[in-house]
Design an enzyme around this catalytic site. Sequence first.
Site, PDB file in Angstrom:
ATOM      1  N   CYS A  25       0.865  -1.364  -0.038  1.00 10.03           N
ATOM      2  CA  CYS A  25       0.392   0.379  -0.153  1.00 10.03           C
ATOM      3  C   CYS A  25       0.602   0.894   0.098  1.00 10.03           C
ATOM      4  O   CYS A  25       0.360   2.477  -0.147  1.00 10.03           O
ATOM      5  CB  CYS A  25      -1.100   0.008   1.158  1.00 10.03           C
ATOM      6  SG  CYS A  25      -2.559  -1.911   0.723  1.00 10.03           S
ATOM      7  N   HIS A  75     -12.793   9.534  -7.257  1.00 11.80           N
ATOM      8  CA  HIS A  75     -12.445   9.131  -8.520  1.00 11.80           C
ATOM      9  C   HIS A  75     -11.378  10.363  -8.581  1.00 11.80           C
ATOM     10  O   HIS A  75     -10.823  11.353  -8.952  1.00 11.80           O
ATOM     11  CB  HIS A  75     -12.797   9.237 -10.479  1.00 11.80           C
ATOM     12  CG  HIS A  75     -13.223   8.645 -10.604  1.00 11.80           C
ATOM     13  ND1 HIS A  75     -14.677   8.446  -9.752  1.00 11.80           N
ATOM     14  CD2 HIS A  75     -13.177   7.957 -11.550  1.00 11.80           C
ATOM     15  CE1 HIS A  75     -14.473   6.570 -10.847  1.00 11.80           C
ATOM     16  NE2 HIS A  75     -13.887   6.178 -11.032  1.00 11.80           N
ATOM     17  N   GLU A 136     -13.088  -0.590   2.505  1.00  8.99           N
ATOM     18  CA  GLU A 136     -12.265  -0.976   1.648  1.00  8.99           C
ATOM     19  C   GLU A 136     -12.173  -1.762   0.370  1.00  8.99           C
ATOM     20  O   GLU A 136     -11.890  -1.018  -0.794  1.00  8.99           O
ATOM     21  CB  GLU A 136     -10.259  -0.559   2.583  1.00  8.99           C
ATOM     22  CG  GLU A 136      -9.478   0.087   1.534  1.00  8.99           C
ATOM     23  CD  GLU A 136      -8.691   0.073   2.715  1.00  8.99           C
ATOM     24  OE1 GLU A 136      -8.283   1.097   2.745  1.00  8.99           O
ATOM     25  OE2 GLU A 136      -7.155  -0.878   3.206  1.00  8.99           O
TER      26      GLU A 136
END
Length: 150
Positions: A25, A75, A136
């Site tokens: 990550c 986005h 998530e």
Amino acid sequence: MSKIRITKQFSFETGHALYGYDGKCKNVHGHSYRLYVTVIGSPISDSSNVKYGMVIDFGDLKKIVKEDIVDVFDHATVFNKNTPHVELAKELADRDHNVLLVDYQPTSEMMVIDFADKIKKRLPDDIKLHSLRLSETASSYAEWFASDNE
């Protein structure tokens, strides 16, 4: 009058990177987030009110969350503004990408705290934020409860 909890679900796509993290990550990547917003209050008892019987109109709750969270984070790529990722963020922004710089490491845990603060400020006085769940992935989520944060 009884207290009732109502929940509305939202979804958005957001990218992020965790600076200093020791796993995958640390790379820029994205998630299809699901946000569950639960508020608590008493249904409106005035039969002359057009919202009679509602705790809050789901449309009113949607407007708050959409304006302050979904429309902002959808986005977008989120970076902690206090890390060297700001150089990458600037380059992306210069290329007309939607970039958000925040004051925290953009983990689900920290995002849900940020979202709780934003939503609480917009709710009517008689409606309280009860909890948030930010998923998530299909199997991983962070939760915020008002009772844990009093």
